[in-house]
Design a protein around this motif. Structure first.
Motif, PDB file in Angstrom:
ATOM      1  N   UNK A 292     -12.794 -41.072 -56.846  1.00 23.81           N
ATOM      2  CA  UNK A 292     -11.890 -41.173 -57.998  1.00 23.81           C
ATOM      3  C   UNK A 292     -10.776 -40.134 -57.891  1.00 23.81           C
ATOM      4  N   UNK A 293     -11.150 -38.906 -57.532  1.00 27.13           N
ATOM      5  CA  UNK A 293     -10.157 -37.841 -57.392  1.00 27.13           C
ATOM      6  C   UNK A 293      -9.175 -38.153 -56.272  1.00 27.13           C
TER       7      UNK A 293
ATOM      8  N   UNK B 151      -3.457 -48.567 -55.623  1.00 23.68           N
ATOM      9  CA  UNK B 151      -4.371 -47.741 -54.830  1.00 23.68           C
ATOM     10  C   UNK B 151      -5.805 -48.132 -55.153  1.00 23.68           C
ATOM     11  N   UNK B 152      -6.597 -48.305 -54.107  1.00 26.30           N
ATOM     12  CA  UNK B 152      -8.025 -48.605 -54.277  1.00 26.30           C
ATOM     13  C   UNK B 152      -8.833 -47.632 -53.424  1.00 26.30           C
ATOM     14  N   UNK B 153      -9.900 -47.120 -53.994  1.00 22.66           N
ATOM     15  CA  UNK B 153     -10.827 -46.260 -53.251  1.00 22.66           C
ATOM     16  C   UNK B 153     -12.241 -46.534 -53.742  1.00 22.66           C
TER      17      UNK B 153
ATOM     18  N   UNK C 240     -20.379 -34.417 -58.238  1.00 28.15           N
ATOM     19  CA  UNK C 240     -20.256 -33.388 -59.268  1.00 28.15           C
ATOM     20  C   UNK C 240     -18.814 -33.109 -59.657  1.00 28.15           C
ATOM     21  N   UNK C 241     -17.867 -33.535 -58.822  1.00 31.41           N
ATOM     22  CA  UNK C 241     -16.453 -33.250 -59.096  1.00 31.41           C
ATOM     23  C   UNK C 241     -15.710 -34.478 -59.600  1.00 31.41           C
ATOM     24  N   UNK C 242     -16.401 -35.345 -60.306  1.00 28.48           N
ATOM     25  CA  UNK C 242     -15.789 -36.584 -60.803  1.00 28.48           C
ATOM     26  C   UNK C 242     -14.765 -36.287 -61.900  1.00 28.48           C
ATOM     27  N   UNK C 243     -13.520 -36.740 -61.737  1.00 29.69           N
ATOM     28  CA  UNK C 243     -12.480 -36.475 -62.736  1.00 29.69           C
ATOM     29  C   UNK C 243     -12.422 -37.583 -63.784  1.00 29.69           C
ATOM     30  N   UNK C 244     -11.692 -37.319 -64.848  1.00 26.65           N
ATOM     31  CA  UNK C 244     -11.449 -38.350 -65.862  1.00 26.65           C
ATOM     32  C   UNK C 244     -10.372 -39.296 -65.349  1.00 26.65           C
ATOM     33  N   UNK C 245     -10.605 -40.588 -65.508  1.00 23.37           N
ATOM     34  CA  UNK C 245      -9.644 -41.597 -65.064  1.00 23.37           C
ATOM     35  C   UNK C 245      -8.782 -42.063 -66.228  1.00 23.37           C
ATOM     36  N   UNK C 246      -7.564 -42.472 -65.951  1.00 25.23           N
ATOM     37  CA  UNK C 246      -6.719 -42.996 -67.034  1.00 25.23           C
ATOM     38  C   UNK C 246      -7.259 -44.323 -67.558  1.00 25.23           C
ATOM     39  N   UNK C 247      -6.848 -44.686 -68.755  1.00 27.13           N
ATOM     40  CA  UNK C 247      -7.322 -45.931 -69.365  1.00 27.13           C
ATOM     41  C   UNK C 247      -6.943 -47.149 -68.547  1.00 27.13           C
ATOM     42  N   UNK C 248      -5.859 -47.040 -67.811  1.00 26.54           N
ATOM     43  CA  UNK C 248      -5.389 -48.176 -67.012  1.00 26.54           C
ATOM     44  C   UNK C 248      -6.231 -48.407 -65.764  1.00 26.54           C
TER      45      UNK C 248
END
Length: 280
Positions: free
Chosen positions: A96-97, A111-113, A48-56
């Motif tokens: 993602x956060x 960074x990878x998660x 529920x707390x998924x953030x917006x990721x950059x285009x890159x």
């Protein structure tokens, strides 16, 4: 028939009271036992707390040996001279956060998660055993794609996952943030009234995973942590043979630790020590 005030009447009421308390205790224990997976792995809360990721940002997918789909994210692309940072978040932290946070600390690193198994959009059912095994699947996949040095960064329950990876694979470094010596010991802290040793189905013996391992390691704890108390991190300090940084941020708790400048400084100092040239 029992007469009020008669000794037999008092004994019956005492019996009923004891029986009621026993039934209440059994009910509480049963609820704790049956709900332990949801308490340990609140997958929907993290989703529920998924953030917006950059285009890159680059979306990643890995298939586990038993056919589940793990979804991750890659932030940044660097040369092989700098180690890849492979992050493992807390049980309620969206991957993602977490990746965005780690990349904000180390913008010159890749960074990878990955979202844990059972944490949308990854599939399957989460458990301690599968999270540990999946760390090896992720590491091996990334090494096949592009072999390089890796530093594992584990936060809270993710520290157990990162320690498991360091136990089974060669790493350039290991950062353990608010780690515990074992999930069993931590469960006893929070559920001292329950027979946790008998009921706990999820096990992460972090202390056994780091003992006698040569991986350069950093341990960062929060001085006012009530979720992972200091006494649960303390045994790791003597068990880790190559502890290159040991830091406690005294005025922080389990969750506000990440906002403190001293935490960012400790993280960067750990990486500097991992990347320092070996003495000749």
């Amino acid at each position: 028939m029992s007469v009020p005030g008669h000794p037999r009447s008092h004994r019956m009421w005492l019996l009923y009271l004891i029986l009621g308390v026993a039934l209440l205790y059994a009910g509480l224990v049963s609820v704790a036992a049956l709900s332990q997976t949801k308490m340990l792995f609140p997958a929907q809360l993290a989703a529920a707390s998924s953030p917006a990721l950059p285009r890159s940002a680059e979306r990643l997918e890995v298939t586990t040996p038993d056919g589940e789909r793990l979804v991750g994210v890659r932030l940044g692309r660097t040369s092989d001279a700098k180690p890849l940072l492979l992050g493992f978040g807390g049980n309620a932290w969206n991957a993602d956060a977490m990746a965005l946070y780690v990349h904000s600390l180390f913008p010159d690193h890749e960074v990878i998660a990955f979202h844990y198994r059972g944490y949308p959009p990854s599939t399957g059912e989460p458990s301690a055993q599968t999270l540990l095994a999946d760390s090896l699947t992720i590491f091996d996949h990334e090494q096949q794609v592009r072999p390089r040095m890796v530093v594992a960064v584990g936060f809270s329950i993710g520290s157990g996952v990162a320690a498991y990876l360091a136990h089974h694979r060669s790493l350039a470094g290991l950062i353990l943030v608010t780690p515990f010596d074992s999930l069993k010991a931590l469960a006893r802290e929070h559920f001292a009234w329950a027979p946790t040793s008998l009921l706990l189905r999820h096990h992460m013996p972090t202390i056994d995973l780091v003992r006698d391992r040569p991986t350069p390691s950093a341990l960062i704890a929060a001085g006012r942590d009530t979720i992972v108390p200091a006494r649960r991190s303390e045994p790791l300090r003597t068990a880790i043979p190559n502890l290159v940084l040991d830091r406690t941020i005294a005025e922080t708790g389990h969750n506000d630790l990440y906002d403190h400048p001293a935490f960012a400084a400790a993280m960067r100092e750990a990486m500097e020590r991992f990347e320092a040239p070996a003495p000749r």
